[in-house]
Design a protein around this motif. Structure first.
Motif, short mmCIF file in Angstrom:
data_model
loop_
_atom_site.label_atom_id
_atom_site.label_comp_id
_atom_site.label_asym_id
_atom_site.label_seq_id
_atom_site.Cartn_x
_atom_site.Cartn_y
_atom_site.Cartn_z
N THR A 1 0.93 0.07 10.23
CA THR A 1 -0.46 -0.33 10.23
C THR A 1 -0.62 -1.65 10.99
O THR A 1 0.25 -2.53 10.91
N ASN B 1 -0.97 4.68 0.37
CA ASN B 1 -1.19 5.08 1.75
C ASN B 1 0.03 5.81 2.31
O ASN B 1 -0.09 6.88 2.92
N ASP C 1 0.81 -1.22 0.00
CA ASP C 1 0.00 0.00 0.00
C ASP C 1 0.85 1.27 0.00
O ASP C 1 0.73 2.13 0.89
N HIS D 1 -5.13 1.89 5.47
CA HIS D 1 -5.89 2.74 4.54
C HIS D 1 -6.31 4.07 5.17
O HIS D 1 -7.35 4.62 4.84
N ASP D 2 -5.50 4.61 6.07
CA ASP D 2 -5.83 5.88 6.73
C ASP D 2 -4.60 6.79 6.72
O ASP D 2 -3.88 6.89 7.71
N PRO D 3 -4.35 7.46 5.60
CA PRO D 3 -3.13 8.28 5.50
C PRO D 3 -3.09 9.43 6.50
O PRO D 3 -2.00 9.83 6.94
#
Length: 395
Positions: A322, A235, A232, A343-345
């Motif tokens: 993460t 991200n 990812d 999935h939370d930048p």
């Protein structure tokens, strides 16, 4: 199986009567084939090199086989550790005929230990086509959560896994991701790195920063992750864009290669990250880069138990990552690092800024990480596996 063991023992007795002591030692070694998709710079591949370094080569005759001709960077290191590697899938014909080459190689060994779900399924089925007295025992290690596999690979792996005599998972989360029926009989075996390796010499931090053009007072965050979907990178890059606006002293190093390189570089350019985020590709000096850094970051969507986190903690770097796969089993949030949802930048950026701005927090987490990293000793896992190899051959 008992008949095969008796025949094998009788054959070895007849052979040893005609041999010198050194030849007897070679014949009596248990022959183990490590089977993996490629030997590029990935976590499972690094584990094989570490295993080869500490393995008992007097009792076990190790060899390796792989199918990706474009993933061979670690072949020289494996060979230097006394483990020759055979490419099964070279050339256009190799892509079609590698299962037959594998079957021929399997007839020369006692144990086949698969480190890839696809190859594990093929090896299990191939073993059933070999006469019983020549058939090797199959075992496997699961290095990633099953949700990260393609559906055909997952089905092949799951439906054939019961043919193994031993199955290991590198973390509790990897074991939980298996089909419920396959969790039974699958043991968690935490792998690791070679403890006691020499650390980079004094002055490495300054030298590397000068070579890269990084100010000595910058706060450097490093990630070591191949450019693959599960890592990812979007991200990470979006989080970096936010964090760099808030903390001017922050610099990010990204070490890794992979099939998404063009996509990642395009996103890097579109976000205007410039030299504040350095895409470094494949590097052989990761230990030096870790020594030049202040914290480690991993933005993955899926993981098993990342070797890169073990290396970072051993190097004394706090971890911002993460909470996926086996990461929470390695990182104690608030003590050795900070864990965040995938999935939370925005959350990832806040954590990066928090650690970058707090030197005492970094020092505290670094010391706690060093202490905790001692549990990640590859010798323990190799000893467990070698005992299992010996038991399976004796049985």
């Amino acid at each position: 199986m008992a008949g095969r063991a008796a025949e094998y023992t009788e054959w070895r007795i007849r052979k040893t009567l005609l041999m010198s002591p050194s030849e007897v030692a070679l014949v009596s070694r248990i022959r183990v084939l490590w089977l993996i998709k490629g030997l590029g710079p990935g976590g499972a591949e690094q584990l094989l090199v570490s295993s080869a370094r500490v393995a008992d080569h007097d009792r076990f005759d190790y060899r390796a086989a792989y199918v990706r001709p474009d993933k061979d960077q670690l072949v020289p290191r494996l060979t230097a550790c006394g483990v020759p590697a055979t490419l099964l899938g070279g050339g256009r014909q190799g892509r079609l005929w590698w299962p037959w080459r594998l079957r021929r190689l399997m007839r020369e060994v006692d144990i086949v230990h698969a480190h890839s779900p696809l190859l594990a399924g093929v090896a299990r089925l191939a073993a059933r086509t070999i006469p019983v007295r020549e058939r090797p025992v199959t075992v496997s290690t699961e290095h990633n959560v099953w949700g990260n596999f393609s559906l055909p690979t997952r089905l092949l792996n799951a439906t054939t896994a019961g043919l193994d005599r031993r199955r290991w998972a590198v973390s509790l989360e990897v074991r939980r991701s298996m089909w419920r029926r396959r969790q039974q009989g699958s043991a968690v075996l935490v792998h690791g790195i070679v403890q006691g390796d020499d650390h980079p010499p004094a002055g490495t931090r300054g030298r590397v920063r000068r070579e890269l053009g990084i100010p000595q007072d910058a706060v450097v965050a490093i990630t070591v992750a191949n450019l693959r979907r599960e890592k990812d990178y979007p991200n990470l890059l979006h989080a970096a864009q936010i964090a760099l606006l808030e903390e001017p002293s922050l610099v990010v190093l990204a070490v890794g290669q992979g099939p998404l390189e063009d996509e990642v570089r395009e996103l890097h350019e579109s976000l205007g990250l410039g030299d504040r985020v350095m895409l470094m590709g494949y590097r052989t000096d990761v230990a030096d880069l870790l020594a030049a850094s202040d914290l480690f970051v991993l933005a993955s969507a899926h993981e098993g138990l990342p070797v890169s986190i073990m290396e970072a903690m051993t190097a004394g770097l706090p971890v911002v990552a993460t909470a996926v796969g086996g990461v929470p089993e390695a990182v104690v949030t608030g003590k050795t690092g900070i864990l965040l949802p995938p999935h939370d930048p925005e959350a990832l950026a806040r954590a990066l800024v928090t650690v970058a701005r707090d030197r005492p927090l970094r020092d505290e987490m670094a010391e706690a990480g060093r202490e905790r990293s001692t549990v990640f000793d590859i010798r323990s896992a190799v000893e467990v596996q070698q005992r299992a190899y010996a038991e399976l051959v004796r049985s």
